[in-house]
Write a protein that holds these residues in place. Structure first.
Motif, PDB file in Angstrom:
ATOM      1  N   SER A 100       0.835  -1.208   0.000  1.00 31.80           N
ATOM      2  CA  SER A 100       0.000   0.000   0.000  1.00 31.80           C
ATOM      3  C   SER A 100       0.866   1.253   0.000  1.00 31.80           C
ATOM      4  O   SER A 100       0.585   2.213  -0.720  1.00 31.80           O
ATOM      5  N   ALA A 101       1.922   1.235   0.805  1.00 31.69           N
ATOM      6  CA  ALA A 101       2.811   2.396   0.893  1.00 31.69           C
ATOM      7  C   ALA A 101       3.508   2.657  -0.437  1.00 31.69           C
ATOM      8  O   ALA A 101       3.659   3.815  -0.855  1.00 31.69           O
ATOM      9  N   GLN A 102       3.939   1.602  -1.114  1.00 32.09           N
ATOM     10  CA  GLN A 102       4.602   1.768  -2.402  1.00 32.09           C
ATOM     11  C   GLN A 102       3.657   2.366  -3.433  1.00 32.09           C
ATOM     12  O   GLN A 102       4.055   3.208  -4.242  1.00 32.09           O
ATOM     13  N   GLU A 103       2.405   1.941  -3.389  1.00 25.75           N
ATOM     14  CA  GLU A 103       1.413   2.502  -4.305  1.00 25.75           C
ATOM     15  C   GLU A 103       1.171   3.976  -4.008  1.00 25.75           C
ATOM     16  O   GLU A 103       1.051   4.805  -4.915  1.00 25.75           O
ATOM     17  N   GLU A 104       1.102   4.314  -2.719  1.00 27.15           N
ATOM     18  CA  GLU A 104       0.867   5.701  -2.328  1.00 27.15           C
ATOM     19  C   GLU A 104       2.064   6.587  -2.676  1.00 27.15           C
ATOM     20  O   GLU A 104       1.911   7.785  -2.933  1.00 27.15           O
ATOM     21  N   ASP A 136       4.731   8.667   8.352  1.00 22.88           N
ATOM     22  CA  ASP A 136       3.831   8.605   9.508  1.00 22.88           C
ATOM     23  C   ASP A 136       2.843   7.444   9.420  1.00 22.88           C
ATOM     24  O   ASP A 136       2.564   6.782  10.423  1.00 22.88           O
ATOM     25  N   GLU A 137       2.325   7.203   8.235  1.00 19.86           N
ATOM     26  CA  GLU A 137       1.244   6.219   8.074  1.00 19.86           C
ATOM     27  C   GLU A 137       1.744   4.793   7.911  1.00 19.86           C
ATOM     28  O   GLU A 137       1.030   3.839   8.218  1.00 19.86           O
ATOM     29  N   PHE A 138       2.961   4.627   7.414  1.00 18.64           N
ATOM     30  CA  PHE A 138       3.445   3.282   7.072  1.00 18.64           C
ATOM     31  C   PHE A 138       4.791   2.996   7.723  1.00 18.64           C
ATOM     32  O   PHE A 138       5.696   2.429   7.099  1.00 18.64           O
ATOM     33  N   GLY A 139       4.927   3.387   8.969  1.00 15.29           N
ATOM     34  CA  GLY A 139       6.174   3.168   9.689  1.00 15.29           C
ATOM     35  C   GLY A 139       6.581   1.708   9.724  1.00 15.29           C
ATOM     36  O   GLY A 139       5.741   0.820   9.884  1.00 15.29           O
ATOM     37  N   GLY A 140       7.865   1.448   9.565  1.00 11.89           N
ATOM     38  CA  GLY A 140       8.374   0.083   9.616  1.00 11.89           C
ATOM     39  C   GLY A 140       8.396  -0.631   8.285  1.00 11.89           C
ATOM     40  O   GLY A 140       8.912  -1.746   8.198  1.00 11.89           O
ATOM     41  N   THR A 141       7.861  -0.012   7.233  1.00 11.98           N
ATOM     42  CA  THR A 141       7.862  -0.654   5.919  1.00 11.98           C
ATOM     43  C   THR A 141       9.076  -0.212   5.113  1.00 11.98           C
ATOM     44  O   THR A 141       9.724   0.794   5.425  1.00 11.98           O
ATOM     45  N   ASP A 142       9.359  -0.950   4.050  1.00  9.88           N
ATOM     46  CA  ASP A 142      10.466  -0.573   3.165  1.00  9.88           C
ATOM     47  C   ASP A 142      10.188   0.777   2.513  1.00  9.88           C
ATOM     48  O   ASP A 142      11.107   1.581   2.315  1.00  9.88           O
ATOM     49  N   ALA A 143       8.930   1.012   2.176  1.00 14.39           N
ATOM     50  CA  ALA A 143       8.555   2.276   1.544  1.00 14.39           C
ATOM     51  C   ALA A 143       8.777   3.448   2.488  1.00 14.39           C
ATOM     52  O   ALA A 143       9.259   4.512   2.083  1.00 14.39           O
TER      53      ALA A 143
END
Length: 244
Positions: free
Chosen positions: A76-80, A111-118
């Motif tokens: 989701s983060a990569q898409e955003e 802020d929204e996707f903490g901890g992800t690769d993105a």
């Protein structure tokens, strides 16, 4: 003498254990008694066994659940982040950093996707933008939180932190970051460039001896580098300054 006593006891214990094992193998009655004892123990401590099993199941389920969640969040983060990268490459730095009201910027992805690769990559982009906009302390903060498995990108992040410190007038800290970049995945293409920056930072700090030493490293370790001849000139100049 004491050692022989301990050894004798160990041998005796082993013989007793072997004797018990042989008894179980040779007499079905003894084996049946042992099974009954085990069943009674489980019945008496059933709550403990149930709780233990439940903990194991929850731990396994939690691990796979977390992995699934992280994978989903990262996708989701990569898409955003697609639009934010587009803005960055188009030099629309404010939109890349803060979003446009419909699409996330890098700060919102952090802020929204903490901890992800993105989110990790968003720290890098945010740091570069803050550096280009002259917000050097923020640039250091974001770049310091970035980590990469790509060795060249990680070295570049260290060098960018050095650039931010240099702009802040913290020459020693800048030199330290440039050296960190030079020593990370050492190679003849980028390491000499970072060592030149380190030398320049040391010279700006008035430490001519340290600056000359960095040029000497280029001469010693990277004779095929583009910076080699210039390093020889600069080393001689700085050694003369250091001796005065």
């Amino acid at each position: 003498m004491a050692n022989r006593v301990r050894g004798s006891r160990s041998k005796k214990d082993v013989q007793q254990n072997l004797s018990t094992t042989e008894e179980l193998l040779e007499t079905p009655e003894a084996l049946q008694d042992r099974i009954v004892d085990t069943e009674e123990y489980i019945k008496q401590h059933s709550t403990v066994f149930i709780i233990g099993a439940a903990i194991i199941v929850l731990a396994v389920a939690g691990y796979f659940g977390y992995q699934y969640y992280q994978t989903s969040q990262n996708q989701s983060a990569q898409e955003e982040m697609f639009q934010a990268i587009y803005y960055f490459e188009s030099d629309s730095l404010n939109l890349a950093l803060n979003g446009d009201g419909n699409n996330y910027g890098f700060l919102e992805i952090i802020d929204e996707f903490g901890g992800t690769d993105a989110s990790n990559l968003a720290h890098y982009y945010a740091g570069v933008i803050e550096l280009r906009q002259g917000n050097y302390e923020s640039a250091i903060e974001y770049l310091d939180d970035f980590s990469a498995s790509d060795l060249l990108v990680q070295a570049q992040a260290y060098a960018l932190i050095g650039d931010a410190y240099l702009e802040l007038g913290e020459h020693q800290s800048a030199a330290s970051q440039y050296e960190k970049a030079a020593d990370y995945n050492t190679n003849q293409f980028f390491s000499p460039q970072y060592l030149v920056k380190a030398a320049m930072a040391y010279e700006a700090a008035g430490d001519y001896a340290q600056a000359a030493t960095r040029y000497q490293r280029i001469i010693n370790k990277f004779p095929e580098a583009y910076e080699y001849q210039e390093a020889q000139k600069q080393r001689a100049r700085l050694e003369a300054l250091a001796s005065n």
